[in-house]
Design an enzyme around this catalytic site. Structure first.
Site, PDB file in Angstrom:
ATOM      1  N   CYS A 126     -35.723 -28.282  26.910  1.00  0.00           N
ATOM      2  CA  CYS A 126     -34.872 -29.122  26.664  1.00  0.00           C
ATOM      3  C   CYS A 126     -33.806 -28.159  26.238  1.00  0.00           C
ATOM      4  CB  CYS A 126     -35.091 -29.940  25.822  1.00  0.00           C
ATOM      5  SG  CYS A 126     -36.417 -30.868  26.317  1.00  0.00           S
TER       6      CYS A 126
ATOM      7  N   HIS B 249     -30.959 -28.595  21.390  1.00  0.00           N
ATOM      8  CA  HIS B 249     -31.607 -28.633  22.086  1.00  0.00           C
ATOM      9  C   HIS B 249     -30.961 -30.022  23.026  1.00  0.00           C
ATOM     10  CE1 HIS B 249     -35.086 -31.818  22.602  1.00  0.00           C
ATOM     11  NE2 HIS B 249     -35.353 -30.488  22.689  1.00  0.00           N
TER      12      HIS B 249
ATOM     13  N   ASP C  98     -30.111 -30.119  12.913  1.00  0.00           N
ATOM     14  CA  ASP C  98     -31.155 -29.475  13.744  1.00  0.00           C
ATOM     15  C   ASP C  98     -31.925 -29.033  13.194  1.00  0.00           C
ATOM     16  OD1 ASP C  98     -32.988 -30.170  15.255  1.00  0.00           O
ATOM     17  OD2 ASP C  98     -31.893 -29.784  16.978  1.00  0.00           O
TER      18      ASP C  98
ATOM     19  N   GLN D  76     -37.124 -27.322  13.673  1.00  0.00           N
ATOM     20  CA  GLN D  76     -37.376 -25.574  14.175  1.00  0.00           C
ATOM     21  C   GLN D  76     -37.517 -25.378  13.044  1.00  0.00           C
ATOM     22  OE1 GLN D  76     -39.692 -25.000  16.791  1.00  0.00           O
ATOM     23  NE2 GLN D  76     -38.657 -26.417  18.099  1.00  0.00           N
TER      24      GLN D  76
ATOM     25  N   LYS E 232     -43.611 -31.661  14.093  1.00  0.00           N
ATOM     26  CA  LYS E 232     -43.519 -29.867  13.924  1.00  0.00           C
ATOM     27  C   LYS E 232     -43.183 -29.333  12.824  1.00  0.00           C
ATOM     28  CE  LYS E 232     -39.972 -30.405  18.122  1.00  0.00           C
ATOM     29  NZ  LYS E 232     -40.646 -30.083  19.139  1.00  0.00           N
TER      30      LYS E 232
HETATM   31  N1  PLP Z   1     -34.036 -30.384  18.263  1.00  0.00           N
HETATM   32  C1  PLP Z   1     -34.403 -29.050  18.645  1.00  0.00           C
HETATM   33  C2  PLP Z   1     -34.928 -27.609  18.550  1.00  0.00           C
HETATM   34  C3  PLP Z   1     -36.292 -28.954  19.102  1.00  0.00           C
HETATM   35  O1  PLP Z   1     -36.812 -28.662  19.252  1.00  0.00           O
HETATM   36  C4  PLP Z   1     -36.044 -30.796  19.253  1.00  0.00           C
HETATM   37  C5  PLP Z   1     -37.682 -30.238  20.696  1.00  0.00           C
HETATM   38  O2  PLP Z   1     -38.454 -29.654  20.481  1.00  0.00           O
HETATM   39  C6  PLP Z   1     -36.008 -31.460  18.752  1.00  0.00           C
HETATM   40  C7  PLP Z   1     -34.455 -31.558  18.265  1.00  0.00           C
HETATM   41  C8  PLP Z   1     -36.150 -32.956  19.541  1.00  0.00           C
HETATM   42  O3  PLP Z   1     -37.398 -33.293  18.751  1.00  0.00           O
HETATM   43  P1  PLP Z   1     -37.860 -34.734  18.533  1.00  0.00           P
HETATM   44  O4  PLP Z   1     -38.640 -34.350  20.565  1.00  0.00           O
HETATM   45  O5  PLP Z   1     -39.263 -34.378  17.994  1.00  0.00           O
HETATM   46  O6  PLP Z   1     -37.574 -35.646  18.714  1.00  0.00           O
END
Ligand code: PLP
Length: 414
Positions: free
Chosen positions: A372, A131, A208, A211, A234
């Site tokens: 993203c 992301h 990370d 998900q 999430k």
């Molecule tokens: N990492 C992953 C794999 C994501 O799917 C997301 C959000 O879709 C993020 C990071 C960023 O999360 P947040 O916008 O809640 O900070």
């Protein structure tokens, strides 16, 4: 799809689960809502919603500093949520759980703070499926400190090339920052194996789990993860809250990246002494209601069981994969052997935004765009995909509604 477990997961009563989510029971554009945008954010069960209104109706006060009863109750509720997160992630101590605004802030915090301990020429290894929040902070760090960003490739199914990942590791690699489950492909990375390989060259690893945390057990000690980040929204919790887990040995060495109230023991104009963990990294008044809501969300998820949630989602994913494959011109992007809850696709030459707009008129909420993850789109030679993503309240009937709406999109736009 997720690995099978030795004992079969209990079957969930999905109708009863759906009844716990007030938002699902509405019409959009005159059609029953079919919510399939769960990788972006999940809906909230009543217990999560009520935990926050309960806090505002009875306990609202600032935490840690007050002696009055409301402040003590608010502090207790906030710290009880920290203990729940600690247990959920199987961290060794509450002090290793830092509350953030979300995954993005967690990664940025590590980049800013752990990044201060790195030097020019030190390497950071990520993957091609990250992301943007796990790419840009490392580019910013590279600008600031002269660190070098390396990227491990993925194959045509959207799986990490583990051999290439291993070849990119060297004693120069100081940090590996890698997604557990891709939000745009659904791929689940072999995270324990990657952590072991990174540790073999002395690198620390950030996982990370934005998900993965809503359907896979993330046991920080079993994985030996150094940092884990996730977002409350999430995992059926409120927005604006997240978690950064860090091993104490690392957090103790790291400088705070923000100064202000609560993160200090004493302040004079000459010198400030920082507070102990976790407060050293929690400057200012936090999102108290949000943290309490996250605690309620974890209770809710645990009451259903991650195994049972994953088993149900896997069933709907298998069904959805089969059904989508039958739609003429539809190409699934992300066909990893080990994946979960995400169906990304293109539909002939129709732009995904147009697909999404027709689906919305049919009551079906999906996400369209690059999610993203622009490098993933580049890798697959598409500007964008349409993405249907699942949560525990989704059913095979939701997939059927998606397919009917996709046929409509073909009729209207094809
Ligand atoms: N990492 C992953 C794999 C994501 O799917 C997301 C959000 O879709 C993020 C990071 C960023 O999360 P947040 O916008 O809640 O900070």
């Amino acid at each position: 799809m997720s690995a099978t477990t030795a004992t079969p997961a209990k079957r969930l009563d999905v109708d009863a689960i759906r009844a716990e989510f007030p938002i699902l029971h509405q019409q959009v554009h005159g059609k029953p809502l079919v919510y399939l945008d769960n990788a972006a954010t999940k809906q909230k069960p009543r217990s999560v919603i009520e935990s926050q209104s309960h806090y505002y109706e009875r306990d609202n006060a600032n935490i840690h500093r007050g002696v009055h009863l409301l402040s003590c109750r608010a502090t207790d509720a906030y710290e009880a949520a920290r203990a729940r997160v600690r247990k959920f992630l199987n961290a060794a101590e509450d002090a290793e759980i830092l509350f953030t605004r979300g995954t993005t802030e967690g990664i940025n915090r590590v980049a800013r703070s752990y990044g201060e301990l790195l030097s020019a020429g030190d390497e950071i290894l990520i993957s091609h499926m990250e992301h943007h929040s796990n790419i840009v902070p490392w580019q910013m760090l590279a600008k600031r400190k002269g660190t070098v960003l390396k990227v491990a490739p993925i194959d045509d199914a959207g799986q990490l090339d583990v051999a290439a990942f291993e070849r990119l590791l060297s004693p120069k690699t100081k940090l590996v920052s890698i997604v557990h489950q891709s939000n745009s492909l659904g791929t689940i990375n072999p995270i324990a194996e990657l952590i072991a390989k990174a540790h073999a060259v002395g690198a620390v690893v950030l996982v990370d789990a934005a998900q993965s945390c809503s359907h896979l057990k993330v046991d920080v000690r079993a994985l030996d993860a150094d940092f884990v980040v996730l977002s409350s929204h999430k995992i059926y919790g409120p927005t604006g809250v997240g978690v950064l887990y860090g091993k104490r040995a690392l957090l103790d060495r790291m400088p705070p990246d923000e100064g202000g109230g609560d993160m200090i023991l004493s302040v004079t104009f000459e010198k400030t002494i920082y507070n102990k963990l976790p407060h050293k990294f929690e400057a200012g008044t936090p999102n108290i209601a949000g943290v309490i809501g996250l605690g309620a969300a974890i209770d809710w998820v645990e009451s259903k069981g991650l195994d049972a949630i994953a088993a149900h989602e896997d069933d709907v994913l298998r069904y959805g994969t089969q059904k989508l494959t039958e739609i003429p011109g539809l190409r699934i992007i992300g066909t990893a052997a080990h994946k979960a809850s995400v169906l990304s696709f293109t539909l002939g030459d129709i732009h995904p935004h147009d697909v999404g707009t027709v689906l919305d008129m049919e009551g079906v909420a999906i996400r369209t765009g690059h999610h993203c993850t622009q490098p993933v789109m580049d890798r697959f030679g598409v500007p964008a995909t349409a993405r249907a993503s699942l949560a525990v309240y989704n059913t095979r009937a939701d997939v059927d509604a998606l397919c009917v709406a996709l046929h409509k999109a073909i009729e209207v736009l094809g």
